[in-house]
Design an enzyme around this catalytic site. Structure first.
Site, mmCIF file in Angstrom:
data_model
loop_
_atom_site.group_PDB
_atom_site.id
_atom_site.type_symbol
_atom_site.label_atom_id
_atom_site.label_comp_id
_atom_site.label_asym_id
_atom_site.label_seq_id
_atom_site.Cartn_x
_atom_site.Cartn_y
_atom_site.Cartn_z
ATOM 1 N N TYR A 1 56.124 22.856 87.824
ATOM 2 C CA TYR A 1 56.940 21.904 87.081
ATOM 3 C C TYR A 1 58.354 22.424 86.908
ATOM 4 O O TYR A 1 58.641 23.589 87.169
ATOM 5 C CB TYR A 1 56.305 21.588 85.714
ATOM 6 C CG TYR A 1 56.445 22.679 84.664
ATOM 7 C CD1 TYR A 1 55.727 23.864 84.748
ATOM 8 C CD2 TYR A 1 57.295 22.518 83.572
ATOM 9 C CE1 TYR A 1 55.851 24.856 83.781
ATOM 10 C CE2 TYR A 1 57.422 23.499 82.589
ATOM 11 C CZ TYR A 1 56.698 24.667 82.707
ATOM 12 O OH TYR A 1 56.824 25.646 81.753
ATOM 13 N N LYS B 1 56.695 28.727 88.621
ATOM 14 C CA LYS B 1 56.646 27.923 87.391
ATOM 15 C C LYS B 1 55.446 26.979 87.420
ATOM 16 O O LYS B 1 55.579 25.768 87.630
ATOM 17 C CB LYS B 1 57.966 27.155 87.216
ATOM 18 C CG LYS B 1 58.194 26.660 85.793
ATOM 19 C CD LYS B 1 59.643 26.258 85.597
ATOM 20 C CE LYS B 1 59.890 25.555 84.282
ATOM 21 N NZ LYS B 1 59.574 26.338 83.098
ATOM 22 N N GLU C 1 59.058 38.356 78.385
ATOM 23 C CA GLU C 1 59.906 37.185 78.076
ATOM 24 C C GLU C 1 59.274 36.436 76.912
ATOM 25 O O GLU C 1 58.227 36.837 76.393
ATOM 26 C CB GLU C 1 60.034 36.279 79.303
ATOM 27 C CG GLU C 1 58.699 35.752 79.802
ATOM 28 C CD GLU C 1 58.788 34.990 81.124
ATOM 29 O OE1 GLU C 1 59.832 34.365 81.403
ATOM 30 O OE2 GLU C 1 57.790 35.013 81.862
ATOM 31 N N LEU D 1 59.639 34.557 84.578
ATOM 32 C CA LEU D 1 60.201 33.390 85.254
ATOM 33 C C LEU D 1 61.693 33.652 85.463
ATOM 34 O O LEU D 1 62.377 34.155 84.560
ATOM 35 C CB LEU D 1 60.012 32.131 84.402
ATOM 36 C CG LEU D 1 60.468 30.862 85.138
ATOM 37 C CD1 LEU D 1 59.469 30.489 86.231
ATOM 38 C CD2 LEU D 1 60.637 29.701 84.179
#
Ligand code: PDD
Length: 287
Positions: free
Chosen positions: A33, A151, A183, A207
């Site tokens: 996505y 992702k 993260e 990411l």
């Protein structure tokens, strides 16, 4: 009011949009996505999101079921049809439905991917409360799979992280692996020590944030010092300030890490400056 959403080339009222129960996105989280912000009716960092989508698909041996031009056209069409001023466009591409459940990937020649897009209106996107107040974060172990650079729609563990943060009265959680912050649950994490901005280097562990890449570019252009390396929670707790970046939150200050207030416990000047810079600069390239 009902939104108009996009499903495989069609624009439909959201109540009429359907996907097969055999869709691999639903059964296997076999999908990727992107989330692109909209400011003043224009798409922020669209090229970056489109490029990362192409990379995510390639890493999973998925065939892009929509061309770059059609992707941009559909984003714009949805923004227009739903009269979005400030908000976002969510895009999901799955490996489609082979009409049954099977672990093996179906042949992309006969089973096309599924493409779904919808908008979310967020009138306060620019003036969100947390941009002014900052957020508190807690740390949680990073138990995600090891291809976080892709992702994917496997968001159960990040959702659990958000719930743990909520239960602790915090705004978000930072994932920690081997003693270092990877993260945030849905953002990239930074600390500021003196005049230096520190954020984890790119790898499969995080990411590759589109906002991260833009913010680091603007920081360099503004002669700010950036060091790309991993940091610990205790280093974050003794930092002067901290912040997170993502397409939907831009640059958001962090004022507390695992109960320790950073600096004077209010958003710091570097986060504020970077937020201004990011918004100002990305509006220039909005499409
Ligand atoms: N999340 N890291 C993770 C784990 C993320 O889920 C995201 C984005 C980011 C920031 O990437 P970008 O700057 O390209 O938005 C980093 C989106 C916004 C979401 O899931 O809603």
């Amino acid at each position: 009011m009902s939104r108009t959403v996009y499903v495989n080339g069609d624009y439909l009222p959201e109540e009429e949009a359907t996907i097969s129960i055999f869709d691999r996105g639903f059964l296997m989280a076999d999908g990727v996505y992107e989330v692109t912000s909209v400011l003043g009716g224009k798409l922020i960092d669209f090229e970056g999101h489109a490029a990362r989508l192409a990379r995510s698909l390639a890493e999973l041996d998925m065939v892009a079921p929509i061309s770059h031009e059609d992707l941009l056209a559909a984003h714009r069409e949805l923004v227009a049809k739903n009269d979005i001023d400030n908000g976002l466009v969510y895009l999901q591409v799955t490996r489609g439905s082979a009409g049954d459940r099977d672990f093996a990937f179906p042949d992309p020649e006969t089973v096309p991917g599924t493409v779904v897009m919808f908008t979310q209106s967020k009138p306060d996107l620019l003036e969100s409360a947390v941009a002014t107040t900052g957020i508190r974060v807690i740390s949680v172990p990073d138990l995600r799979w090891h291809r976080r650079d892709i992702k994917t729609v496997q968001l159960l563990y990040p959702s659990m992280g958000k719930m743990a943060a909520k239960a602790a009265g915090a705004g978000d959680a930072w994932f920690v692996e081997d003693g270092k912050v990877t993260e945030g649950t849905s953002n990239n994490a930074y600390i500021v020590k003196g005049s230096k901005i520190v954020t984890r280097e790119l790898s499969n562990d995080i990411l590759h944030g589109i906002t991260r890449s833009a913010v680091l570019r603007y920081a360099a252009e503004a002669q700010m010092e950036v060091e790309e390396r991993a940091f610990t929670i205790s280093e974050a707790q003794s930092a002067d300030e901290a912040f997170v970046t993502s397409a939907t939150t831009f640059v958001t200050p962090v004022i507390e890490v695992d109960g320790a207030a950073l600096g004077d416990g209010t958003p710091g000047p570097v986060a504020k400056r970077l937020r201004e810079l990011y918004i100002e600069e990305s509006l220039k390239t909005a499409v």
